[in-house]
Design an enzyme around this catalytic site. Structure first.
Site, mmCIF file in Angstrom:
data_model
loop_
_atom_site.group_PDB
_atom_site.id
_atom_site.type_symbol
_atom_site.label_atom_id
_atom_site.label_comp_id
_atom_site.label_asym_id
_atom_site.label_seq_id
_atom_site.Cartn_x
_atom_site.Cartn_y
_atom_site.Cartn_z
ATOM 1 N N GLY A 46 0.801 -1.226 0.000
ATOM 2 C CA GLY A 46 0.000 0.000 0.000
ATOM 3 C C GLY A 46 0.826 1.265 0.000
ATOM 4 O O GLY A 46 0.346 2.325 -0.418
ATOM 5 N N GLU A 47 2.062 1.188 0.468
ATOM 6 C CA GLU A 47 2.891 2.387 0.546
ATOM 7 C C GLU A 47 3.385 2.759 -0.847
ATOM 8 O O GLU A 47 3.788 1.906 -1.634
ATOM 9 C CB GLU A 47 4.080 2.147 1.473
ATOM 10 C CG GLU A 47 3.680 1.803 2.895
ATOM 11 C CD GLU A 47 4.900 1.509 3.765
ATOM 12 O OE1 GLU A 47 5.986 2.037 3.445
ATOM 13 O OE2 GLU A 47 4.765 0.742 4.728
ATOM 14 N N SER A 48 3.376 4.076 -1.103
ATOM 15 C CA SER A 48 3.744 4.558 -2.434
ATOM 16 C C SER A 48 5.193 4.233 -2.763
ATOM 17 O O SER A 48 5.529 3.913 -3.915
ATOM 18 C CB SER A 48 3.513 6.065 -2.524
ATOM 19 O OG SER A 48 4.292 6.748 -1.534
#
Length: 1459
Positions: A653-655
């Site tokens: 989920g982290e960019s």
């Protein structure tokens, strides 16, 4: 009225087909037609052609148009039309052909075909005329007149195809139109079946197929007969074409063939064109100029190839058939108004054609790469799609095709088969994935058909379950069958039975393979060092041994990887450490190995994998790039590549993590498939854009969706400052909109659907995957396979057996049980076999202890229970070697049958019972058998009648204690069935054949018997418990006796069990009787064979000595009989002193038992008579036992006398052994010392019997003692032995007799005077006999004075208050004889001595006290006496009152006399 007749003739292909299929049945055989030989054959053929010409002309004349031409020719220069002229011309010429000058084989076929073909081509002819012309051509083709070798044959056959496929005619009515179409189909099929079909080109064959298919399509709007006939013809065409695939070469086409299927036009391609003209409508079947016709295209644009037909047309046709599966999408047709729904009709028809092609051409497809490629890709992708159809018909046909493909091409379809089973069969066969009941049923039927192929499951296991890149197909299918056979909260249905059939087919396949190879010892697989697990290869695939090791090695790796995945899902660090410990990852982790672990291991948590790959750690970044490197994106669309990449893990989920993941993807994609992208940055930006578009389009929270223009605008200038082509971006946009990229893989959704992107990936993998392993009929992998499926299989069969109500299902289950048992036995899966036995025993209902009024009747009425009983005992008899704990359950069933009185009488017999029941030699009656089943217990209730007929007679008996009703016919029938079942079980064989059981199984059987018998308790037990214990003991003894060669294995347990019984029993009962006599029987039977165990066996008999007195007394006589029998049979095998001690102890006890003493003494007589069985080991023991019998007052005195004789006669053995010892030399002294000890023990024993109260026994004992003392010369006794014989034996006996005579009543000891006389004679005779040996002893003087002392004492003894006259007379006489002998030998003489006493002087001192006159009688002159007195006075030694003098000799004498 002629038109209907001709039409009927034309549309009746069914009747004419046999002529085409069987030319021999026709009027003209091929040989006749083309040979043109003598006889009337040529004329017959000419007549046939002439007849056909007449038929066509006749129909033409009936037509107004053609009839008018004959009547008026004003407007024409010719009287007749060219069609009529050509027909008449043929009629004129035909009779000139076929003779010797011009045989048929030299006639150009066009000459007799062209007139008919012209009529067929003409658009002026009506349907009836065209139909008759077609019939004529059909007849010519079916009589096989067309010879491929005839001049012009090729052109002729081409002309036939061209004419028929371009047939044009006027349509007058629908019926005539259908008749013509059917005849067209007939002619085309006959053309393909004729011998001349080899002259057809690829194009012509394609044209034939195309024409037939157009008729099929048009028939949808026609009558049902045409529909069915056209489809049948299409099938036959395909079969005919592909049956020649076996004869075609390897596909080396001279031209580069490009298969091209034209789009299907609903207005033109499949219909007969309807055009208006002056006379009505006109019909045509595809002309040669149709652009959409099936054809082959070559690079130079030439459409017709003239080469004989072969692979090019077959590839084209097969491609065309595959394209039919996409017909709905291609032409956009809606269902027509025919009898079958269109959505099911066309695919089903196409699948049927494909199946026919594969059935006939399948074995040769692998030789033709282009055909194979079609099957691998296009066909199988369509099969995957239609396999999920809701139509059971389509699904069934798909499964049939895959089964055929498996048979013929499985080595080329490895991953396709995996996908089919994973995505179709496993998905549809279970209701939880939404499949209808019909889908489930068809899928299960297909799976069962596969399972009936003997090598199917082994190949699934070897190729998929043992491949780390594939799913566990075998395990999944086996689990599916097991679960599907379980009726959960519902009655048994056909689906359950169907799944059971599949399961049993797999099991029976394994069982049948057992005989094809010897059992292999499977060595456990271990990895000694790290090797890349994804690169493991087989060293020698042609060698079965290497291949099996390779497969098992791969399975080990896969299993360990899955365990590692489980550890990883709980703790990634520990998971990797576990894999390092098992050498699947290197000690120092490298990025490639971890990446391959993530890529190829099933069951990993995709969230954890995504987090690991997106981590910023340097090692994780390296793993990410290695992970991306495992994908093959060559020539792949970006969206497809992205789908495949993101399916293997969950995008974090982290960019920043997303950035790292997409960078690795873009780098790999650009490296392999740059296409129009300038650099990897462009690939990265476009990938990001696709992710955003995917979220926008498929996230329900996004209300305003991105349009195509928005997407194109967002991606301007991303290709190194330039725009990407609009078409390229538009295609990506629509692909994402139609099919979502799942960035979060569904956990536990079930089976994946085969999406286009996954199929592309599968095709790429199929080129790199390991080769398909073909299994043979040897059972090399069955052990591992069965270990996986055995538990669920047994459970499934058991549940179906439990729920079933029909005998057919019962028998199917029984077959499965027996197959499981056979496999367990072969592969040494003892635990599994035990589970099977436990399950079967429950079904017998014999373990059900609930109260049933008539258990025998209930058992006879229960088919399931009887079958289960037969099966479990069948398994016990055939595979008992591999039963362990299951013996307990089997014994529970046997005990239940025993309690019901249903067992055969000889269940507990041993192998030699028949030959080992001799009459007792003592009493002439049978000896008690420890295995007799007819014994009635001494306590408690008697048993029921034993044996099957005994049980049956009980049922029929009316003479019972309580009145009972006559049994009904149903009861009698049930009992009869019960008895037949028990007979089929052969229960007795389990025990009588136990000698063939393996050691472990035998030991478990013995332990089970001991366990079933229960631990004996002190005090009384219930009759049933005692009966059970007795029966178990009988069985235990039976198997012990049947396994004498392995007695070491059983002995400890048997002995401890019998010891427990003996030590816990305080009253006589059947159990202790069986225990004691069983023990004796074991010893009797085993001693001859197990000399090394003789001591152990005989020591066990000491248990008899520990019997409670009441028990021992009850069975003493029988015990003694058994011991006697044992001794007589095995005396030579008893070597040790310990063993003889046990035997003699048992015999000695019987000496005082009224009933047993006679038998016991007989055994002792057997041992001691003539010294036959005497040995140094048992001599002293036997002498002691004889003494016990001699002293025993039980029985007659004669037996005591006989016992004394045995003792006396035993001296001969000592003499013999002594002589042998002298001759042996070595260790002679040690052995001689032992012999002397035995002799001493003998005389000591006799000395004790000399004190017996019975006069006869006392006196005989004295005589026997005398014999033993006098006869001891041959033993070579030492001086110490002689001293021990006189002092502790003779002198002690003299003393004891003297004490008895003086102090005991005459009532107790009768005639002691006679005994004293005998004792005195013994003393004198022994002394005189041994005088030569005694004189040399240093203690002779002491010994002699002792003799004199006892004579003096016996002179003074008083019997009944007065001195014995007989002794007064006897002793002086004996003394005189002794003195005379000593004088004669020079022992007693006057000698001059210087100081001290002498023998002479001391002798006469004693003699004078006994009989003073003896001196003068023996020696003349009185000076001797005077001299003696003078000497005494000089020495100052006073005379003692008894006449002896003091001094050394006197002291010695006094000491002796005191003894």
């Amino acid at each position: 009225m002629g038109r209907p007749r001709l039409q009927n003739s034309a549309i009746n292909p069914i009747e004419e087909e046999p002529a085409a299929e069987s030319p021999d049945a026709a009027a003209f055989t091929p040989a006749t037609g083309v040979g043109g030989g003598g006889g009337g054959h040529h004329a017959a053929l000419a007549c046939m052609i002439n007849s056909e010409v007449s038929a066509v002309l006749a129909v033409m004349r009936r037509n107004v148009r053609w009839g008018g031409r004959y009547a008026s020719a004003a407007d024409d220069h010719h009287l007749e039309h060219s069609l009529v002229q050509s027909l008449k011309s043929l009629r004129r010429q035909v009779f000139s052909w076929g003779d010797d000058r011009r045989p048929w084989c030299t006639v150009d076929p066009s000459a007799y075909l062209r007139p008919f073909l012209d009529v067929i081509r003409s658009d002026e002819t009506g349907a009836p005329i065209t139909g008759v012309a077609l019939s004529s051509v059909y007849k010519i083709l079916t009589v096989d007149l067309l010879d491929p070798g005839a001049p012009g044959a090729e052109a002729a056959v081409h002309a036939v195809v061209d004419a028929v496929t371009s047939c044009r005619f006027e349509v007058t009515d629908p019926a005539s139109e259908e008749a013509v179409l059917m005849k067209i189909l007939q002619v085309l099929l006959a053309c393909m079946r004729s011998r001349a079909s080899v002259l057809l080109s690829n194009q012509h064959v394609c044209t034939i197929v195309n024409t037939c298919f157009r008729v099929v399509h048009q028939a949808g709007t026609k009558g049902e007969l045409l529909q069915r006939f056209s489809r049948h013809t299409m099938h036959e065409l395909i079969r005919c074409i592909f049956s020649h695939l076996l004869d075609v070469g390897d596909g080396t086409e001279p031209l580069c063939i490009k298969s091209e299927i034209g789009g299907v036009d609903k207005d033109q391609a499949f219909g007969i064109k309807q055009v208006e003209n002056g006379n009505g409508s006109s019909g045509t079947v595809t002309g040669a100029g149709d652009d959409n016709a099936l054809g082959v295209e070559v690079p130079n644009g030439v459409r017709i190839m003239v080469e004989p037909y072969g692979i090019p047309c077959m590839v084209e046709i097969f491609h065309f058939l595959c394209s039919l599966l996409n017909i709905v999408e291609q032409i956009g047709l809606s269902p027509r108004s025919n009898t079958i729904a269109f959505d099911e009709d066309v695919p089903l028809f196409a699948l049927g054609l494909i199946n026919s092609a594969i059935e006939l051409g399948g074995p040769s497809v692998h030789e033709h790469p282009k055909l194979l490629a079609l099957i691998q890709d296009e066909l199988f992708q369509n099969l995957m799609q239609f396999g999920l159809s809701m139509s059971p018909l389509i699904l069934s046909m798909v499964c049939s095709i895959v089964l055929n493909l498996y048979h013929h091409l499985r080595t080329e379809l490895k991953l396709q088969l995996e996908a089919f089973f994973s995505c179709v069969i496993l998905r549809l066969a279970q209701s939880r994935y939404g499949a209808s009941y019909h889908q489930q049923e068809v899928a299960m039927e297909a799976l069962v058909d596969f399972c009936r192929q003997k090598t199917f499951m082994p190949e699934m296991y070897a190729n998929f379950d043992c491949d780390i890149t594939c799913s566990n197909v075998f395990e999944d299918l086996a689990n599916l069958l097991s679960k599907s056979a379980f009726p959960v909260n519902c009655p048994l249905s056909s689906m359950h039975v169907l799944a059971l059939d599949g399961l049993i087919a797999v099991i029976q396949g394994m069982a049948e393979r057992i005989g094809n190879a010897p059992p292999r010892s499977e060595e456990p697989v271990k990895l000694k060092e790290y090797t890349p697990f994804w690169a493991v290869k087989c060293e020698n695939c042609s060698d079965p041994d290497h291949l099996v090791k390779f497969v098992r090695h791969r399975k080990y790796i896969k299993r360990r990887l899955m365990i590692g995945a489980d550890h990883f899902n709980r703790d990634p660090k520990k998971g990797l450490e576990f894999l390092q410990g098992t050498h699947l990852l290197p000690e120092k982790l490298d990025p490639q190995s971890v990446a391959c672990f993530f890529r190829y291991t099933a069951g990993l948590d995709k969230n954890l994998v995504g987090d690991f790959l997106g981590n910023h750690d340097e090692f994780c970044v390296q793993v990410l790039h290695e992970f991306a490197g495992t994908f093959d994106f060559q020539d792949m669309n970006l969206d497809t590549a992205l789908r495949l990449f993101l399916e293997t893990f969950r995008l974090p989920g982290e960019s920043q993590k997303i950035q790292r993941v997409l960078e690795a993807f873009s780098e790999r994609y650009f490296e392999q498939s740059p296409q129009i992208l300038v650099n990897k940055d462009a690939a990265l930006l476009l990938s990001y854009s696709l992710i955003m578009l995917n979220t926008d389009q498929h996230n329900v929270q996004v209300k305003k969706k991105m349009t195509e223009e928005d997407f194109i605008r967002n991606n301007r200038h991303i290709n190194d400052g330039h725009d990407l082509p609009r078409e390229f971006l538009s295609e990506l946009y629509h692909s994402i909109c139609r099919n979502e990229i799942r960035t979060i893989p569904d956990q536990g959704v079930g089976f994946l659907e085969m999406s286009p992107s996954r199929w592309i990936d599968l095709m790429r993998k199929s080129k790199k995957t390991s080769s398909y392993i073909v299994c043979d009929s040897r059972p090399y992998l069955d052990h591992d396979m069965f270990a996986i499926m055995s538990g669920p299989t047994i459970a499934a069969i058991s549940v179906v057996f439990d729920y079933a109500e029909h005998e057919e299902v019962f028998l199917t289950c029984v077959d499965g049980f027996l197959a499981v048992a056979k496999i367990c036995a072969f592969h040494h899966l003892e635990d599994v076999l035990d589970d099977l036995v436990v399950s079967l025993c429950k079904f017998t209902t014999l373990l059900n202890t609930s109260l049933v009024e008539e258990p025998v009747t209930a058992f006879g009425d229960d088919t399931k229970a009887r079958l289960a009983a037969e099966t479990v005992f069948n398994i016990a008899n055939r595979y008992g070697d591999h039963i362990r704990t299951g013996w307990r359950n089997i014994l529970d069933c046997i005990l239940r049958l025993h309690k019901l009185g249903l067992l055969p009488a000889r269940v507990a017999s041993d192998a030699s019972d028949d030959s080992e029941l001799p009459l007792d030699p003592i009493h002439g009656k049978p000896a008690p058998s420890s295995l007799s089943t007819s014994h009635v217990p001494a306590m408690g209730t008697p048993r029921r009648s034993s044996g099957l007929m005994g049980r049956f007679s009980q049922l029929l008996s009316l003479d019972t204690e309580e009145p009972r009703s006559q049994p009904t016919e149903q009861q009698l029938a049930a009992h009869q069935r019960t008895l037949q079942t028990i007979q089929k079980c052969h229960i007795e064989s389990i025990f009588t054949e136990s000698k063939f059981l393996q050691a472990d199984s035998l030991l478990h059987l013995a332990r089970a018997l001991i366990w079933a018998a229960g631990r004996p308790q002190k005090g009384t037990s219930s009759p049933d418990d005692e009966d059970t214990a007795v029966f178990c003991l009988e069985l235990l003894i039976a198997i012990t006796l049947n396994n004498r060669d392995r007695i070491v294995l059983l002995w400890q347990g048997v002995y401890e069990h019998i010891a427990n019984i003996v030590q816990s029993t305080v009253m006589p009962c059947a159990l202790v009787e069986k225990a004691v006599f069983g023990l004796l029987r074991i010893c009797q039977r085993l001693l001859p064979y197990k000399e090394n165990l003789a001591d152990e066996l005989l020591r066990s008999l000491q248990l008899v000595l520990k019997l409670d007195a009441r028990v021992a007394d009850a069975y003493c006589e029988n015990i003694t009989q058994e011991v006697t029998r044992l001794v007589k049979a095995n005396a030579t095998h008893i070597k040790s002193q310990m063993g003889w001690r046990t035997i003699t102890s048992l015999l000695s006890i019987t000496a005082r038992h009224p009933e047993a003493s006679e038998v016991g003494f007989e055994a002792l007589v057997f041992i001691m008579s003539d010294g036959a069985q005497l040995s140094p080991a048992n001599y002293i023991l036997c002498v002691e036992a004889s003494r016990q019998f001699a002293e025993s007052r039980v029985g007659l005195t004669d037996r005591s006398v006989r016992a004394l004789d045995l003792m006396a006669e035993s001296l001969n053995s000592l003499v013999l052994w002594s002589r042998e010892t002298r001759e042996a030399g070595k260790d002679a002294e040690r052995i001689s010392e032992g012999i002397r000890e035995m002799w001493l023990r003998l005389v000591q024993a006799l000395r004790k019997v000399c004190l017996d109260q019975r006069e006869e026994v006392r006196n005989h004992a004295l005589l026997s003692l005398q014999r033993c003392l006098i006869g001891a010369e041959g033993i070579f006794l030492s001086s110490s032995s002689w001293i021990q014989a006189f002092d502790p034996v003779i002198f002690t006996m003299m003393d004891d007799l003297l004490e008895i005579a003086q102090n005991h009543s005459q009532k107790d000891y009768r005639n002691m005077e006679g005994t004293l006389l005998h004792a005195m004679k013994l003393l004198s005779k022994v002394f005189l006999h041994l005088l030569p040996e005694l004189y040399g002893l240093s203690t002779f003087c002491k010994l002699w004075l002792g003799v004199l002392s006892w004579m003096e004492k016996y002179m003074k003894v008083k019997v009944r208050g007065k001195r014995s006259e007989k002794l007064q007379e006897l002793i002086p006489e004996l003394l005189k004889n002794t003195l005379l002998v000593m004088k004669a030998r020079g022992i007693l003489a006057k000698k001059s001595t210087i100081g001290g006493d002498s023998l002479w002087e001391l002798t006469w001192l004693h003699v004078n006290n006994i009989a003073p006159s003896l001196q003068s009688e023996v020696f003349a002159g009185q000076e001797l006496v005077q001299e003696v007195h003078a000497k005494q006075r000089e020495c100052g030694t006073p005379l003692q009152p008894d006449g002896s003098s003091s001094g050394s000799l006197a002291e010695a004498s006094a000491g002796q006399s005191g003894g």
